[in-house]
Scaffold this active site. Structure first.
Site, PDB file in Angstrom:
ATOM      1  N   GLU A 201      -5.368  -8.514   0.828  1.00  0.00           N
ATOM      2  CA  GLU A 201      -6.035  -8.131   2.080  1.00  0.00           C
ATOM      3  C   GLU A 201      -7.500  -7.853   1.798  1.00  0.00           C
ATOM      4  O   GLU A 201      -7.838  -7.219   0.789  1.00  0.00           O
ATOM      5  CB  GLU A 201      -5.469  -6.825   2.683  1.00  0.00           C
TER       6      GLU A 201
ATOM      7  N   GLU B  46       0.805  -1.220   0.000  1.00  0.00           N
ATOM      8  CA  GLU B  46       0.000   0.000   0.000  1.00  0.00           C
ATOM      9  C   GLU B  46       0.842   1.277   0.000  1.00  0.00           C
ATOM     10  O   GLU B  46       0.772   2.080   0.932  1.00  0.00           O
ATOM     11  CB  GLU B  46      -0.963   0.003   1.196  1.00  0.00           C
TER      12      GLU B  46
HETATM   13  O1  IFM Z   1      -4.366  -2.855   9.157  1.00  0.00           O
HETATM   14  C1  IFM Z   1      -4.301  -2.345   7.860  1.00  0.00           C
HETATM   15  C2  IFM Z   1      -3.123  -2.918   7.117  1.00  0.00           C
HETATM   16  O2  IFM Z   1      -1.918  -2.693   7.783  1.00  0.00           O
HETATM   17  C3  IFM Z   1      -3.010  -2.295   5.744  1.00  0.00           C
HETATM   18  N1  IFM Z   1      -4.266  -2.401   5.045  1.00  0.00           N
HETATM   19  C4  IFM Z   1      -5.451  -1.979   5.726  1.00  0.00           C
HETATM   20  C5  IFM Z   1      -5.544  -2.654   7.076  1.00  0.00           C
HETATM   21  C6  IFM Z   1      -6.832  -2.202   7.815  1.00  0.00           C
HETATM   22  O3  IFM Z   1      -6.826  -0.832   7.991  1.00  0.00           O
END
Ligand code: IFM
Length: 468
Positions: free
Chosen positions: A373, A167
């Site tokens: 994710e 990210e």
């Molecule tokens: O916890 C975070 C993660 O570190 C990166 N993506 C989003 C998740 C939820 O906010």
């Protein structure tokens, strides 16, 4: 038992965490401070005043967490390496005790039949690099490549997939643009310089991984692409959505996969930066062949052009302190989230995940995709039976699994799905107040407690079919 949907036999089901969020052991075995240690020390930055110095103590408890994953039945664990454990001081050398931890972790995962999927940067920049300017500085990209080569050299014989960055949107825009994340800067010119140097770090990192681990090393990057819809079908709102797509997504996708920035983004942000930090040769360094693209998805975004709004001049842009996350989008606003919101205040639109996967797959045919994710936070409590009953998380997960099924039906080459997160952990500026885990973390005892979602996911991953 009747089932509603099955998945391809080689589909990878996994779960994910990140070093600062779960490891703890903040000063152990030679680790030095990172930017989150510094950011957390400032009162007011973290909702509950906490930090990651203990977190879920996975540094010591990884054998138990791997046993849980084995019981869960997942085929892969996506975790990140903490840069300040590996290169604790400027210029090196590599820290053997830091490397030894990941060596133990990788071996234990393989022994349990779980593929190690490694992210090299999930936001824990060594503080000594931030002291020299951090990601807005070009040198940081080269230091990242040094570090990537060290880790790939040590673990390259056993790691399944290497993800350079997690990210970068958050790193650049939350870290340097609006200041919600470490290091907490509010500067759109810095954010755009960070964008470019993160892209450069990715490309140099891929090259360093291949040099250290061999040409066959599987490489990737994980992007939290924003599925952006126009609020109406009016031309100005459609154009607004495309502008947000460019600054949120295009600035990563296009240089990394096509070898150039979206041309229009320079005009969109001309009042913020002249992008003179791009040097000859950078586009070729950035655009490296990848084995797959990781996509993180939680919630989409509807945007519209603010009636009557005009783009500020360069002087106004510098002076007015406007600190939305996306540079150059001062004339655009997002609609408020709708429907039943998660504990993060995010809306739930699983079709956004399907639409996003389809859009990326159409833009980049032949590129394998992985959902690295996806998950939701809810206000969990332990019930009298000692378990956590979380029907809203089960419903969120089921709806998003259905969405990836629809993407597969539409022909998207989706190869895997990683639930965020294995266990409740340090949720950045929210501290420990938000729980995303499949397992509940009792922070007082460090016990891990099954949630209903973990049981649901267990059924899914062990049968490769959605429970009826
Ligand atoms: O916890 C975070 C993660 O570190 C990166 N993506 C989003 C998740 C939820 O906010």
């Amino acid at each position: 038992m009747t089932t509603t949907r099955t998945f391809p036999p080689d589909f990878i089901w996994g779960t994910a965490t990140a070093s600062y969020q779960v490891e703890g052991a903040g000063r152990e075995d030679g680790r030095t401070p990172d930017i989150w240690d510094t950011f957390c020390a400032v009162p007011g930055n973290i909702a509950d005043g906490s930090n990651g110095s203990v977190a879920c103590d996975q540094y010591h408890r990884y054998p138990g967490d791997i046993a849980l994953m084995r019981e869960l039945g997942v085929g892969a664990y996506r975790f990140s390496v903490a840069w300040p454990r590996i290169v604790p001081a400027a210029g090196g050398p590599a820290n053997p005790r830091g490397l030894a931890y990941y060596d133990r972790l990788v071996d234990a995962l393989l022994e349990a039949g779980i593929r190690p999927v490694v992210t090299l940067y999930h936001w824990d920049l060594p503080q000594y690099l931030q002291d020299k300017g951090g990601w807005p500085q070009r040198d940081t990209a080269f230091r990242f490549a040094d570090y990537a080569g060290i880790v790939a050299g040590a673990l390259g014989d056993r790691v399944d997939t290497w993800t350079t960055l997690n990210e970068p949107w958050c790193v650049a825009y939350l870290g340097y643009g609006c200041g919600a994340h470490a290091p907490g800067h509010k500067s759109h010119p810095e954010a755009l310089a960070a964008v470019h140097h993160l892209n450069l770090a990715h490309g140099l990192g891929v090259q360093a991984i291949r040099a250290a681990a061999g040409e066959k090393a599987k490489t990737s990057i994980t992007l939290n692409l924003s599925m952006t819809y126009p609020a109406t079908d009016q031309a100005e709102d459609v154009a607004a959505a495309e502008q947000v797509w460019r600054i949120a997504n295009g600035v990563w996708l296009e240089p990394e996969l096509e070898g150039h920035y979206p041309e229009q983004v320079f005009a969109d942000t001309a009042h913020v930066s002249d992008w003179s930090f791009i040097r000859d040769g950078d586009p070729a360094d950035i655009c490296q062949p990848l084995s797959n693209l990781g996509i993180n998805y939680y919630s989409p975004n509807w945007v519209r052009r603010i009636p009557g709004a005009v783009t500020p001049t360069a002087a106004e842009a510098g002076a007015n302190g406007w600190v939305g996350p996306h540079p150059g989008t001062e004339t655009i606003e997002s609609l408020p989230p709708d429907g039943e919101l998660t504990a993060m205040g995010w809306s739930q639109h699983p079709e956004g995940l399907r639409d996003l996967l389809v859009r990326v797959a159409e833009a980049y045919p032949g590129l394998d995709l992985v959902v690295t994710e996806n998950g939701s936070a809810w206000d969990d409590t332990v019930a009298p039976d000692g378990l956590v009953h979380d029907p809203q998380r089960v419903a969120y997960l089921a709806a998003h699994i259905e969405a990836i099924g629809q993407a597969l039906d539409a022909g998207v080459p989706l190869k895997g799905y990683f639930a965020w997160s294995l266990l409740d952990n340090f949720e950045w500026a929210c501290g420990y107040t938000k729980r995303f885990g499949l397992f509940y973390t009792d922070y007082a005892t460090q016990n891990r407690i099954w949630k209903d979602t973990a049981r649901w996911y267990q059924q899914l991953v062990t049968t490769n079919a959605v429970p009826a």
